[in-house]
Design a protein around this motif. Structure first.
Motif, short mmCIF file in Angstrom:
data_model
loop_
_atom_site.label_atom_id
_atom_site.label_comp_id
_atom_site.label_asym_id
_atom_site.label_seq_id
_atom_site.Cartn_x
_atom_site.Cartn_y
_atom_site.Cartn_z
N UNK A 37 0.60 -1.18 0.06
CA UNK A 37 0.05 -0.14 -0.17
C UNK A 37 0.87 1.32 0.22
N UNK A 38 1.79 1.31 0.81
CA UNK A 38 2.70 2.34 1.08
C UNK A 38 3.43 2.69 -0.38
N UNK A 39 4.00 1.59 -1.07
CA UNK A 39 4.88 1.45 -2.56
C UNK A 39 4.02 2.22 -3.53
N UNK A 40 2.59 1.82 -3.38
CA UNK A 40 1.61 2.14 -4.52
C UNK A 40 1.45 3.87 -4.53
N UNK A 41 2.02 4.46 -3.39
CA UNK A 41 2.02 6.03 -3.16
C UNK A 41 3.25 6.65 -4.03
N UNK A 42 4.05 5.72 -4.28
CA UNK A 42 5.35 5.96 -5.19
C UNK A 42 4.86 6.07 -6.61
N UNK A 43 4.82 7.24 -7.28
CA UNK A 43 4.58 7.43 -8.73
C UNK A 43 5.51 6.83 -9.87
N UNK A 44 6.62 6.42 -9.46
CA UNK A 44 7.54 5.59 -10.35
C UNK A 44 7.05 4.37 -10.44
N UNK A 45 6.55 3.67 -9.68
CA UNK A 45 5.86 2.35 -9.30
C UNK A 45 5.11 2.23 -10.70
N UNK A 46 4.23 3.21 -10.98
CA UNK A 46 3.33 3.18 -12.09
C UNK A 46 4.17 3.29 -13.44
N UNK A 47 5.22 3.92 -13.68
CA UNK A 47 5.83 4.18 -14.87
C UNK A 47 6.62 2.72 -15.05
N UNK A 48 7.35 2.17 -14.19
CA UNK A 48 8.01 1.01 -14.27
C UNK A 48 7.27 -0.14 -14.52
N UNK A 49 6.05 -0.22 -13.82
CA UNK A 49 5.22 -1.24 -14.08
C UNK A 49 4.49 -1.27 -15.45
N UNK A 50 4.02 -0.14 -16.05
CA UNK A 50 3.75 0.07 -17.34
C UNK A 50 4.71 -0.41 -18.50
N UNK A 51 6.03 0.14 -18.12
CA UNK A 51 6.98 -0.37 -19.07
C UNK A 51 7.25 -1.70 -19.07
N UNK A 52 7.21 -2.45 -17.82
CA UNK A 52 7.66 -3.83 -17.82
C UNK A 52 6.51 -4.58 -18.50
N UNK A 53 5.26 -4.11 -18.47
CA UNK A 53 4.10 -4.54 -19.19
C UNK A 53 4.36 -4.55 -20.56
N UNK A 54 5.14 -3.73 -21.22
CA UNK A 54 5.17 -3.83 -22.57
C UNK A 54 6.18 -4.68 -23.05
N UNK A 55 7.07 -5.09 -22.13
CA UNK A 55 8.11 -6.27 -22.27
C UNK A 55 7.32 -7.91 -22.23
N UNK A 56 6.78 -7.96 -20.99
CA UNK A 56 6.28 -9.39 -20.73
C UNK A 56 4.73 -9.45 -20.27
N UNK A 57 4.05 -8.47 -20.64
CA UNK A 57 2.60 -8.63 -20.14
C UNK A 57 2.13 -8.83 -18.77
N UNK A 58 3.28 -8.29 -17.94
CA UNK A 58 3.01 -8.42 -16.49
C UNK A 58 3.30 -7.31 -15.74
N UNK A 59 2.46 -6.89 -14.67
CA UNK A 59 2.49 -5.77 -14.09
C UNK A 59 2.10 -5.56 -12.77
N UNK A 60 2.39 -4.63 -12.02
CA UNK A 60 1.96 -4.51 -10.54
C UNK A 60 0.63 -3.39 -10.49
N UNK A 61 0.43 -2.72 -11.45
CA UNK A 61 -0.70 -1.93 -11.61
C UNK A 61 -1.35 -1.96 -12.97
N UNK A 62 -2.28 -1.40 -13.03
CA UNK A 62 -3.07 -1.67 -14.54
C UNK A 62 -2.38 -0.66 -15.51
N UNK A 63 -2.42 -1.18 -16.95
CA UNK A 63 -1.80 -0.23 -17.37
C UNK A 63 -2.59 1.08 -17.83
N UNK A 64 -3.80 1.20 -17.71
CA UNK A 64 -4.33 2.46 -17.60
C UNK A 64 -4.06 3.52 -16.56
N UNK A 65 -3.72 2.98 -15.54
CA UNK A 65 -3.02 3.74 -14.33
C UNK A 65 -1.78 4.08 -14.56
N UNK A 66 -1.05 3.14 -15.29
CA UNK A 66 0.34 3.68 -15.77
C UNK A 66 0.43 4.77 -16.43
#
Length: 253
Positions: A197-226
């Motif tokens: 929950x604390x980590x989700x307050x970090x805006x960089x999480x959304x950037x890294x997650x969306x970028x990782x999804x573009x590689x492997x189709x896995x992410x910690x948050x939704x693509x729309x949120x990123x």
């Protein structure tokens, strides 16, 4: 639009990168290799896979994003700070060049250098781990938007900074820690629920997650949120740059 003015500023900034080739390109490649040696060998031997992806391949998007964020801010902040420091910025401001053209020249050059660096790191990583890119169009979109956004942020920092110490303050004390704590080298699902929950307050999480999804189709948050987060960042940066030039903050005596 005065494309000649934009091109002049852009080519001048790019020429500075080629003059400092060792620092601009070779040094990050060496750093990337060391990351793979340290994280891949030391941690990869204990964490074989993360969500079905080998640990070495899993950290590649985070590593590219780490370099992209820090280099975009660094390139853009120094690019505008140095002429402000030497006083040559007033020659640019007094020339028949609009503020939009000035920003396009400096920010465009900084973003270009960061994108070249990201491509070099991607190629370097391919020598260490097998890579795949499931969504190349989305990968390019995230790369370009991130490079532009954080180059704008670097431009703002360069205007704000009154000395070399302030120039390094935000990248070292804010950008880099947020990137390391933003899931660059781990999945936030590996953390306890409270820390997730604390980590989700970090805006960089959304950037890294969306970028990782573009590689492997896995992410910690939704693509729309990123995508929404990077667009919010971009909008805020544009608004702040517009305010700086409207008020003349720290660039007009």
């Amino acid at each position: 639009m005065n494309f000649r003015a934009v091109g002049t500023i852009y080519h001048f900034e790019m020429a500075r990168a080629w003059r400092t080739l060792l620092q601009s390109l070779v040094s990050p490649v060496i750093s990337t290799s060391l990351y793979f040696v340290v994280f891949g060998a030391a941690i990869g031997s204990r964490i074989q896979e993360v969500e079905g992806v080998s640990y070495g391949a899993f950290i590649v998007p985070g590593l590219i994003m780490l370099m992209l964020l820090t280099q975009s801010v660094s390139n853009a902040s120094f690019g505008i700070f140095f002429p402000k420091f030497t006083g040559t910025i007033y020659e640019v401001l007094s020339a028949p060049v609009s503020y939009v053209e000035i920003v396009l020249g400096y920010v465009g050059a900084a973003a270009t250098k960061s994108l070249i660096l990201g491509a070099i790191i991607l190629v370097t990583a391919s020598f260490f781990v097998p890579l795949r890119i499931d969504h190349p169009a989305w990968m390019l979109l995230f790369l370009v938007l991130t490079a532009l956004t954080f180059s704008l942020l670097g431009f703002i920092i360069g205007i704000w900074a009154e000395g070399f110490e302030k120039l390094q303050l935000v990248p070292l004390l804010i950008i880099t820690p947020l990137t390391f704590l933003g899931g660059s080298f781990y999945s936030i699902d590996m953390l306890p629920p409270a820390w997730q929950t604390v980590t989700l307050l970090n805006p960089v999480v959304y950037l890294v997650s969306g970028f990782r999804w573009s590689f492997y189709g896995i992410s910690d948050v939704s693509l729309g949120a990123s995508l929404l987060m990077i667009l919010v960042f971009l909008s805020l940066s544009l608004a702040l740059v517009a305010w700086i030039f409207k008020t003349g903050y720290n660039i007009k005596p």
